[in-house]
Design a protein around this motif. Structure first.
Motif, PDB file in Angstrom:
ATOM      1  N   PRO A  90      15.984  -1.939  -0.978  1.00 40.80           N
ATOM      2  CA  PRO A  90      15.480  -2.080  -2.414  1.00 40.80           C
ATOM      3  C   PRO A  90      14.109  -2.686  -2.790  1.00 40.80           C
ATOM      4  O   PRO A  90      13.487  -2.584  -3.571  1.00 40.80           O
ATOM      5  CB  PRO A  90      16.468  -3.299  -2.910  1.00 40.80           C
ATOM      6  N   LYS A  91      13.647  -3.783  -1.742  1.00 39.51           N
ATOM      7  CA  LYS A  91      12.361  -4.189  -1.870  1.00 39.51           C
ATOM      8  C   LYS A  91      11.156  -2.915  -1.744  1.00 39.51           C
ATOM      9  O   LYS A  91      10.328  -2.867  -2.335  1.00 39.51           O
ATOM     10  CB  LYS A  91      11.827  -4.983  -0.595  1.00 39.51           C
ATOM     11  N   LEU A  92      11.468  -1.990  -0.660  1.00 41.71           N
ATOM     12  CA  LEU A  92      10.687  -0.675  -0.715  1.00 41.71           C
ATOM     13  C   LEU A  92      10.626  -0.037  -1.798  1.00 41.71           C
ATOM     14  O   LEU A  92       9.680   0.567  -2.290  1.00 41.71           O
ATOM     15  CB  LEU A  92      11.133  -0.086   0.710  1.00 41.71           C
ATOM     16  N   GLU A  93      11.965   0.016  -2.640  1.00 44.04           N
ATOM     17  CA  GLU A  93      11.850   0.753  -3.839  1.00 44.04           C
ATOM     18  C   GLU A  93      10.860   0.215  -5.049  1.00 44.04           C
ATOM     19  O   GLU A  93      10.409   0.910  -5.785  1.00 44.04           O
ATOM     20  CB  GLU A  93      13.260   0.798  -4.268  1.00 44.04           C
ATOM     21  N   ARG A  94      10.956  -1.119  -4.734  1.00 44.00           N
ATOM     22  CA  ARG A  94      10.279  -1.941  -5.718  1.00 44.00           C
ATOM     23  C   ARG A  94       8.637  -1.629  -5.685  1.00 44.00           C
ATOM     24  O   ARG A  94       7.987  -1.548  -6.666  1.00 44.00           O
ATOM     25  CB  ARG A  94      10.484  -3.511  -5.658  1.00 44.00           C
ATOM     26  N   ILE A  95       8.268  -1.576  -4.323  1.00 38.51           N
ATOM     27  CA  ILE A  95       7.154  -1.105  -3.843  1.00 38.51           C
ATOM     28  C   ILE A  95       6.718   0.202  -4.480  1.00 38.51           C
ATOM     29  O   ILE A  95       5.375   0.586  -5.060  1.00 38.51           O
ATOM     30  CB  ILE A  95       6.637  -1.312  -2.123  1.00 38.51           C
ATOM     31  N   ILE A  96       7.462   1.020  -4.172  1.00 43.89           N
ATOM     32  CA  ILE A  96       7.309   2.561  -4.738  1.00 43.89           C
ATOM     33  C   ILE A  96       7.108   2.462  -6.417  1.00 43.89           C
ATOM     34  O   ILE A  96       6.099   2.987  -6.760  1.00 43.89           O
ATOM     35  CB  ILE A  96       8.393   3.234  -4.379  1.00 43.89           C
ATOM     36  N   TYR A  97       7.869   1.890  -7.020  1.00 43.76           N
ATOM     37  CA  TYR A  97       7.715   1.829  -8.565  1.00 43.76           C
ATOM     38  C   TYR A  97       6.464   1.122  -9.075  1.00 43.76           C
ATOM     39  O   TYR A  97       5.704   1.944  -9.693  1.00 43.76           O
ATOM     40  CB  TYR A  97       9.044   0.883  -9.109  1.00 43.76           C
ATOM     41  N   VAL A  98       6.275   0.097  -8.264  1.00 44.69           N
ATOM     42  CA  VAL A  98       4.938  -0.817  -8.424  1.00 44.69           C
ATOM     43  C   VAL A  98       3.646   0.318  -8.224  1.00 44.69           C
ATOM     44  O   VAL A  98       2.600   0.304  -9.109  1.00 44.69           O
ATOM     45  CB  VAL A  98       4.638  -2.198  -7.975  1.00 44.69           C
ATOM     46  N   LEU A  99       3.531   0.798  -7.116  1.00 44.47           N
ATOM     47  CA  LEU A  99       2.488   1.607  -6.869  1.00 44.47           C
ATOM     48  C   LEU A  99       2.479   3.125  -7.750  1.00 44.47           C
ATOM     49  O   LEU A  99       1.247   3.402  -7.988  1.00 44.47           O
ATOM     50  CB  LEU A  99       2.512   2.152  -5.429  1.00 44.47           C
ATOM     51  N   GLU A 100       3.623   3.384  -8.035  1.00 48.59           N
ATOM     52  CA  GLU A 100       3.633   4.801  -8.979  1.00 48.59           C
ATOM     53  C   GLU A 100       3.178   4.431 -10.353  1.00 48.59           C
ATOM     54  O   GLU A 100       2.431   5.034 -11.225  1.00 48.59           O
ATOM     55  CB  GLU A 100       4.940   5.217  -9.021  1.00 48.59           C
ATOM     56  N   TRP A 101       3.518   2.975 -10.938  1.00 48.92           N
ATOM     57  CA  TRP A 101       3.121   2.484 -12.009  1.00 48.92           C
ATOM     58  C   TRP A 101       1.823   2.144 -12.320  1.00 48.92           C
ATOM     59  O   TRP A 101       1.123   2.374 -13.153  1.00 48.92           O
ATOM     60  CB  TRP A 101       4.082   1.552 -12.854  1.00 48.92           C
ATOM     61  N   ALA A 102       1.306   1.440 -11.522  1.00 46.30           N
ATOM     62  CA  ALA A 102      -0.149   0.713 -11.150  1.00 46.30           C
ATOM     63  C   ALA A 102      -1.107   1.742 -11.076  1.00 46.30           C
ATOM     64  O   ALA A 102      -2.259   1.519 -11.537  1.00 46.30           O
ATOM     65  CB  ALA A 102      -0.133  -0.418 -10.206  1.00 46.30           C
ATOM     66  N   ARG A 103      -0.768   2.923 -10.251  1.00 43.25           N
ATOM     67  CA  ARG A 103      -1.786   3.903  -9.801  1.00 43.25           C
ATOM     68  C   ARG A 103      -3.129   3.215  -9.401  1.00 43.25           C
ATOM     69  O   ARG A 103      -4.141   3.721  -9.992  1.00 43.25           O
ATOM     70  CB  ARG A 103      -1.994   4.895 -11.043  1.00 43.25           C
ATOM     71  N   ILE A 104      -3.113   2.413  -8.598  1.00 41.40           N
ATOM     72  CA  ILE A 104      -4.284   1.670  -8.178  1.00 41.40           C
ATOM     73  C   ILE A 104      -5.384   2.605  -7.409  1.00 41.40           C
ATOM     74  O   ILE A 104      -6.506   2.208  -7.426  1.00 41.40           O
ATOM     75  CB  ILE A 104      -3.829   0.620  -7.302  1.00 41.40           C
ATOM     76  N   GLU A 105      -4.729   3.555  -6.905  1.00 38.85           N
ATOM     77  CA  GLU A 105      -5.678   4.653  -6.164  1.00 38.85           C
ATOM     78  C   GLU A 105      -6.814   5.261  -7.059  1.00 38.85           C
ATOM     79  O   GLU A 105      -7.839   5.642  -6.666  1.00 38.85           O
ATOM     80  CB  GLU A 105      -5.143   5.758  -5.515  1.00 38.85           C
ATOM     81  N   GLU A 106      -6.454   5.235  -8.626  1.00 41.35           N
ATOM     82  CA  GLU A 106      -7.431   5.627  -9.438  1.00 41.35           C
ATOM     83  C   GLU A 106      -8.801   4.641  -9.419  1.00 41.35           C
ATOM     84  O   GLU A 106      -9.617   5.183 -10.066  1.00 41.35           O
ATOM     85  CB  GLU A 106      -6.828   5.870 -10.834  1.00 41.35           C
ATOM     86  N   PHE A 107      -8.381   3.549  -9.417  1.00 41.65           N
ATOM     87  CA  PHE A 107      -9.414   2.471  -9.417  1.00 41.65           C
ATOM     88  C   PHE A 107     -10.271   2.243  -8.176  1.00 41.65           C
ATOM     89  O   PHE A 107     -11.333   1.593  -7.912  1.00 41.65           O
ATOM     90  CB  PHE A 107      -8.956   1.140  -9.798  1.00 41.65           C
ATOM     91  N   ALA A 108      -9.772   2.615  -6.882  1.00 38.85           N
ATOM     92  CA  ALA A 108     -10.346   2.214  -5.541  1.00 38.85           C
ATOM     93  C   ALA A 108     -11.355   3.477  -5.265  1.00 38.85           C
ATOM     94  O   ALA A 108     -10.970   4.809  -5.073  1.00 38.85           O
ATOM     95  CB  ALA A 108      -9.108   2.338  -4.584  1.00 38.85           C
ATOM     96  N   ASP A 109     -12.707   3.188  -5.381  1.00 41.39           N
ATOM     97  CA  ASP A 109     -13.518   4.025  -5.349  1.00 41.39           C
ATOM     98  C   ASP A 109     -13.833   4.483  -3.766  1.00 41.39           C
ATOM     99  O   ASP A 109     -13.986   3.693  -2.919  1.00 41.39           O
ATOM    100  CB  ASP A 109     -14.821   3.792  -6.050  1.00 41.39           C
ATOM    101  N   ASP A 110     -14.279   5.776  -3.600  1.00 39.75           N
ATOM    102  CA  ASP A 110     -14.493   6.195  -1.914  1.00 39.75           C
ATOM    103  C   ASP A 110     -15.971   6.576  -1.770  1.00 39.75           C
ATOM    104  O   ASP A 110     -15.989   7.483  -1.284  1.00 39.75           O
ATOM    105  CB  ASP A 110     -13.597   7.359  -1.479  1.00 39.75           C
ATOM    106  N   SER A 111     -16.877   5.860  -2.849  1.00 38.54           N
ATOM    107  CA  SER A 111     -18.222   6.369  -2.639  1.00 38.54           C
ATOM    108  C   SER A 111     -18.820   5.904  -1.384  1.00 38.54           C
ATOM    109  O   SER A 111     -18.582   4.941  -0.802  1.00 38.54           O
ATOM    110  CB  SER A 111     -18.767   5.847  -3.756  1.00 38.54           C
ATOM    111  N   TRP A 112     -19.429   6.820  -0.864  1.00 33.52           N
ATOM    112  CA  TRP A 112     -20.321   6.449   0.427  1.00 33.52           C
ATOM    113  C   TRP A 112     -21.850   7.322   0.262  1.00 33.52           C
ATOM    114  O   TRP A 112     -22.000   8.401  -0.087  1.00 33.52           O
ATOM    115  CB  TRP A 112     -19.665   6.905   1.643  1.00 33.52           C
ATOM    116  N   ASP A 113     -22.868   6.290   0.568  1.00 33.34           N
ATOM    117  CA  ASP A 113     -24.415   7.133   0.271  1.00 33.34           C
ATOM    118  C   ASP A 113     -24.904   7.398   1.767  1.00 33.34           C
ATOM    119  O   ASP A 113     -25.842   7.777   1.937  1.00 33.34           O
ATOM    120  CB  ASP A 113     -25.081   5.972  -0.234  1.00 33.34           C
ATOM    121  N   GLY A 114     -23.999   7.573   2.771  1.00 38.43           N
ATOM    122  CA  GLY A 114     -24.398   8.034   4.029  1.00 38.43           C
ATOM    123  C   GLY A 114     -24.926   7.426   5.296  1.00 38.43           C
ATOM    124  O   GLY A 114     -25.454   7.580   6.089  1.00 38.43           O
ATOM    125  N   ILE A 115     -25.017   5.935   4.746  1.00 34.37           N
ATOM    126  CA  ILE A 115     -25.903   5.044   5.412  1.00 34.37           C
ATOM    127  C   ILE A 115     -24.703   4.227   5.956  1.00 34.37           C
ATOM    128  O   ILE A 115     -23.869   3.668   5.285  1.00 34.37           O
ATOM    129  CB  ILE A 115     -26.904   4.234   4.910  1.00 34.37           C
TER     130      ILE A 115
END
Length: 99
Positions: free
Chosen positions: A33-58
């Motif tokens: 049940p705790k892992l299910e709660r994590i799945i729900y929170v991650l699916e609702w928060a969609r935090i990956e949309e806010f985590a930027d993967d920009s890199w300037d090559g340096i």
């Protein structure tokens, strides 16, 4: 997506409940049940949309920040107090690592 309207909230809830969760349970096996709660929170928060993967090559190439953000959300949901505790839990728990 405007998630404030009741119909859209229910649509999102049904997608998590009937699409995402059964697929993960089939892939991972037993999900507590705790892992299910994590799945729900991650699916609702969609935090990956806010985590930027920009890199300037340096310098060193960055890690995927969405994975790190998801790990810290899991830390908060599980009530793990230290980052060392989170790393230990991720090392031992294959299901949490996959989520």
């Amino acid at each position: 997506m405007n998630a404030t309207r009741p119909a859209l909230i229910m649509q999102r809830w049904n997608a998590v409940q009937y699409d995402v969760l059964p697929e993960l349970c089939a892939e991972l096996g037993v999900v507590t049940p705790k892992l299910e709660r994590i799945i729900y929170v991650l699916e609702w928060a969609r935090i990956e949309e806010f985590a930027d993967d920009s890199w300037d090559g340096i310098g060193r190439p960055p890690h995927v920040r969405a994975w790190l953000a998801n790990a810290f959300v899991a830390k908060a949901v599980l009530g793990i107090t230290t980052t060392v505790g989170l790393v230990e839990r991720l090392t031992m728990d294959k299901t949490l690592r996959r989520i």
